[in-house]
Design an enzyme around this catalytic site. Structure first.
Site, PDB file in Angstrom:
ATOM      1  N   HIS A 238      36.708  34.691  32.495  1.00 52.06           N
ATOM      2  CA  HIS A 238      38.965  35.461  31.325  1.00 52.06           C
ATOM      3  C   HIS A 238      38.202  37.119  31.609  1.00 52.06           C
ATOM      4  CE1 HIS A 238      41.957  35.243  29.579  1.00 52.06           C
ATOM      5  NE2 HIS A 238      41.518  34.306  27.866  1.00 52.06           N
ATOM      6  N   HIS A 279      43.868  36.454  40.855  1.00 53.17           N
ATOM      7  CA  HIS A 279      44.340  36.323  39.300  1.00 53.17           C
ATOM      8  C   HIS A 279      45.040  34.405  39.383  1.00 53.17           C
ATOM      9  CE1 HIS A 279      46.556  36.368  35.440  1.00 53.17           C
ATOM     10  NE2 HIS A 279      46.064  37.409  35.478  1.00 53.17           N
ATOM     11  N   ASP A 337      41.884  43.632  34.603  1.00 52.58           N
ATOM     12  CA  ASP A 337      40.213  44.490  34.783  1.00 52.58           C
ATOM     13  C   ASP A 337      39.405  45.193  34.797  1.00 52.58           C
ATOM     14  OD1 ASP A 337      40.959  42.184  31.907  1.00 52.58           O
ATOM     15  OD2 ASP A 337      40.143  41.072  33.234  1.00 52.58           O
TER      16      ASP A 337
HETATM   17  N1  ACO Z   1      36.663  36.971  45.483  1.00 50.46           N
HETATM   18  C1  ACO Z   1      36.452  36.334  46.198  1.00 50.46           C
HETATM   19  N2  ACO Z   1      37.389  35.520  46.062  1.00 50.46           N
HETATM   20  C2  ACO Z   1      38.313  34.769  45.951  1.00 50.46           C
HETATM   21  C3  ACO Z   1      38.325  35.137  44.700  1.00 50.46           C
HETATM   22  C4  ACO Z   1      37.702  36.715  44.659  1.00 50.46           C
HETATM   23  N3  ACO Z   1      37.454  37.432  43.219  1.00 50.46           N
HETATM   24  N4  ACO Z   1      38.778  34.867  43.608  1.00 50.46           N
HETATM   25  C5  ACO Z   1      39.600  33.781  44.098  1.00 50.46           C
HETATM   26  N5  ACO Z   1      39.214  33.969  45.563  1.00 50.46           N
HETATM   27  C6  ACO Z   1      39.461  32.959  46.398  1.00 50.46           C
HETATM   28  C7  ACO Z   1      38.916  31.220  46.257  1.00 50.46           C
HETATM   29  O1  ACO Z   1      37.592  30.886  46.695  1.00 50.46           O
HETATM   30  C8  ACO Z   1      39.414  30.688  46.781  1.00 50.46           C
HETATM   31  O2  ACO Z   1      39.314  30.223  48.442  1.00 50.46           O
HETATM   32  P1  ACO Z   1      39.024  29.390  49.195  1.00 50.46           P
HETATM   33  O3  ACO Z   1      41.015  29.171  49.291  1.00 50.46           O
HETATM   34  O4  ACO Z   1      38.923  29.351  50.641  1.00 50.46           O
HETATM   35  O5  ACO Z   1      38.487  28.329  48.646  1.00 50.46           O
HETATM   36  C9  ACO Z   1      40.947  31.107  46.414  1.00 50.46           C
HETATM   37  O6  ACO Z   1      40.561  32.501  46.664  1.00 50.46           O
HETATM   38  C10 ACO Z   1      41.675  30.891  45.839  1.00 50.46           C
HETATM   39  O7  ACO Z   1      40.316  30.548  44.796  1.00 50.46           O
HETATM   40  P2  ACO Z   1      40.760  29.982  43.341  1.00 50.46           P
HETATM   41  O8  ACO Z   1      39.865  29.528  42.687  1.00 50.46           O
HETATM   42  O9  ACO Z   1      41.515  28.681  43.815  1.00 50.46           O
HETATM   43  O10 ACO Z   1      41.728  30.555  42.428  1.00 50.46           O
HETATM   44  P3  ACO Z   1      42.419  30.582  40.861  1.00 50.46           P
HETATM   45  O11 ACO Z   1      43.510  30.913  40.334  1.00 50.46           O
HETATM   46  O12 ACO Z   1      41.116  29.079  40.399  1.00 50.46           O
HETATM   47  O13 ACO Z   1      40.831  31.874  39.791  1.00 50.46           O
HETATM   48  C11 ACO Z   1      40.439  34.129  38.976  1.00 50.46           C
HETATM   49  C12 ACO Z   1      41.663  32.492  39.531  1.00 50.46           C
HETATM   50  C13 ACO Z   1      40.076  32.780  38.079  1.00 50.46           C
HETATM   51  C14 ACO Z   1      41.094  34.958  38.022  1.00 50.46           C
HETATM   52  C15 ACO Z   1      39.507  34.439  40.198  1.00 50.46           C
HETATM   53  O14 ACO Z   1      40.448  34.882  40.896  1.00 50.46           O
HETATM   54  C16 ACO Z   1      38.291  35.145  39.473  1.00 50.46           C
HETATM   55  O15 ACO Z   1      37.337  34.649  39.843  1.00 50.46           O
HETATM   56  N6  ACO Z   1      38.395  35.755  39.762  1.00 50.46           N
HETATM   57  C17 ACO Z   1      37.154  37.378  39.020  1.00 50.46           C
HETATM   58  C18 ACO Z   1      37.817  37.324  37.718  1.00 50.46           C
HETATM   59  C19 ACO Z   1      38.185  38.008  37.408  1.00 50.46           C
HETATM   60  O16 ACO Z   1      38.579  38.867  37.460  1.00 50.46           O
HETATM   61  N7  ACO Z   1      38.685  37.517  36.392  1.00 50.46           N
HETATM   62  C20 ACO Z   1      39.981  38.446  35.721  1.00 50.46           C
HETATM   63  C21 ACO Z   1      40.925  37.409  35.792  1.00 50.46           C
HETATM   64  S1  ACO Z   1      41.939  38.136  35.185  1.00 50.46           S
HETATM   65  C22 ACO Z   1      41.992  38.429  33.322  1.00 50.46           C
HETATM   66  O17 ACO Z   1      41.402  37.455  33.279  1.00 50.46           O
HETATM   67  C23 ACO Z   1      43.325  39.518  32.637  1.00 50.46           C
END
Ligand code: ACO
Length: 398
Positions: A238, A279, A337
């Site tokens: 987050h 996201h 971010d």
């Molecule tokens: N790097 C690599 N792969 C990713 C990333 C990433 N940053 N984010 C998602 N994926 C992949 C997942 O592994 C998944 O792959 P799969 O379909 O092969 O299993 C797919 O993309 C979907 O991802 P989910 O985990 O289902 O997405 P979710 O909605 O649960 O997570 C989140 C969203 C937590 C923001 C995630 O994208 C992440 O961890 N990003 C990095 C952390 C980040 O930047 N957070 C800031 C959010 S913005 C904010 O708070 C203002």
């Protein structure tokens, strides 16, 4: 499409929705998001227009009141907030109990929670004026407390607020001025800081806002509810992501190492993720990220540091990820971010303070949701659970 399950809950039927991906817990008039189209509106106004034509305190007014202020209302609002920027002198003693190298988010959770031990004159949550006063106090005091965290960490004296400065200028003053020298706030950096505040002001039911609403639903003290929000924001999935972006860029270290990190991010057996990408709600470019990217370019040009090695890694990483099939297929774009971390670094704010800046900005969203909750008919939040433990069994006889 909305399925209303209210009539069913009393009969023992409920939805099972881990991560609340399809479950609305409340109604709200504050913020609208269309993640598919990349739209974010506050009170109906697009975030791009607010970021480019408004300022943070105006957006605070909008979120609290549902309408933009007239010039007279704006002036009055700015005056009221300015009058609340000081924190009780007792608060400065709290800092001494912390190690100098404590994470500033740990200090913020404690100090904002501690505000609940002060200000007993406005705690009637059913009184609209009391709720408003809580909001003024929080908006005004968060920059002061955030800057105190930083000053404490580097062993410098706390700087008192200067109420003739704008909200963003005052924050930069409290962060970077010292009692023994002249500090002139750069208008470009103050404007960039203000945009960061605006772009993080609210984002409907994210983890921290839902936490504040849930904590508030029990009638808890508003400052304690905001402390709960700060705790939820801290995590790297987050608000901690802006800090994690810079840590990741440092770990990458050189442009030639980027492919290795991209491969790790794509490997399902490696927990590593590209920080600042993806996201939960946006499956398109985050509209805040677009504004942030433009601001980032302006700030770097103004400061003449476009060639900073970490910033070069960030730009190259963005380019590679935007062309890579894995990221394109999953619609994993840089989020707000990714760029805010780069701007904050350029402004001179240390990495450990990044999430604190996010907390400061998001305080208006948290308190507006808390206020909205208490302004309308409401219920204590109490999610159900799907029990998967052992069924009934007798205690073994001895
Ligand atoms: N790097 C690599 N792969 C990713 C990333 C990433 N940053 N984010 C998602 N994926 C992949 C997942 O592994 C998944 O792959 P799969 O379909 O092969 O299993 C797919 O993309 C979907 O991802 P989910 O985990 O289902 O997405 P979710 O909605 O649960 O997570 C989140 C969203 C937590 C923001 C995630 O994208 C992440 O961890 N990003 C990095 C952390 C980040 O930047 N957070 C800031 C959010 S913005 C904010 O708070 C203002």
């Amino acid at each position: 499409d909305v399925i209303d399950v209210r009539p069913l809950t009393g009969q023992g039927l409920f939805t099972y929705d881990p991560g609340f991906v399809s479950t609305a817990a409340c109604e709200s008039k504050l913020t609208y998001i269309d993640g598919g189209k990349g739209i974010l509106l506050h009170g109906g106004y697009p975030i791009e227009q607010l970021a480019n034509h408004s300022d943070y305190l105006e957006v605070c007014y909008l979120l609290l009141n549902g309408e933009l202020p007239t010039p007279e209302e704006k002036e009055e609002f700015v005056n009221i907030v300015s009058n609340h920027t000081m924190v009780h002198e007792q608060m400065s003693h709290f800092f001494n109990g912390f190690r100098r190298d404590a994470h500033p988010m740990a200090i913020m959770v404690a100090c904002v929670g501690a505000l609940s031990a002060f200000y007993h004159d406005s705690l009637d949550i059913n009184n609209a004026h009391h709720r408003e006063v809580c909001a003024y106090r929080l908006i005004a005091k968060m920059p002061t407390l955030a800057a105190m965290c930083y000053k404490y960490s580097i062993g410098q004296p706390f700087m008192y607020p200067r109420n003739e400065l704008s909200y963003a200028e005052n924050f930069l003053h409290m962060m970077f001025a010292t009692p023994c020298g002249e500090y002139k706030v750069s208008p470009t950096l103050a404007r960039a800081m203000d945009k960061i505040f605006v772009l993080h002001a609210d984002h409907e039911q994210n983890a921290s806002t839902s936490t504040v609403r849930l904590a508030g639903s029990s009638g808890a003290n508003p400052f304690a509810c905001i402390a709960a929000g700060i705790a939820a924001l801290w995590g790297p999935a987050h608000g901690g992501a802006n800090e994690a972006v810079l840590v990741m860029l440092e770990e990458i270290g050189d442009e030639e190492n980027i492919p290795e990190f991209i491969e790790r991010a794509k490997d399902p057996n490696d927990p590593f993720r590209l920080m600042g990408f993806g996201h939960r709600v946006y499956r398109n470019f985050d509209p805040r990220a677009k504004v942030m990217k433009q601001t980032c370019d302006e700030v770097l040009a103004e400061l003449g540091i476009e060639n900073d090695p970490l910033l070069k890694i960030a730009k190259r990483l963005e380019q590679i990820a935007l062309e890579d099939e894995y990221f394109v297929e999953r619609k994993l774009y840089p989020n707000v971010d990714f760029y805010s971390g780069i701007i904050l670094k350029a402004i001179g704010i240390p990495t450990s303070m990044f999430t604190v800046i996010f907390a400061l900005s998001r305080t208006i969203g948290w308190i507006s949701h808390w206020n909205e909750f208490h302004s309308s008919p409401n219920k204590i939040g109490r999610p159900r659970q799907l029990y998967t433990g052992p069924k009934f069994r007798d205690y073994p006889s001895k």
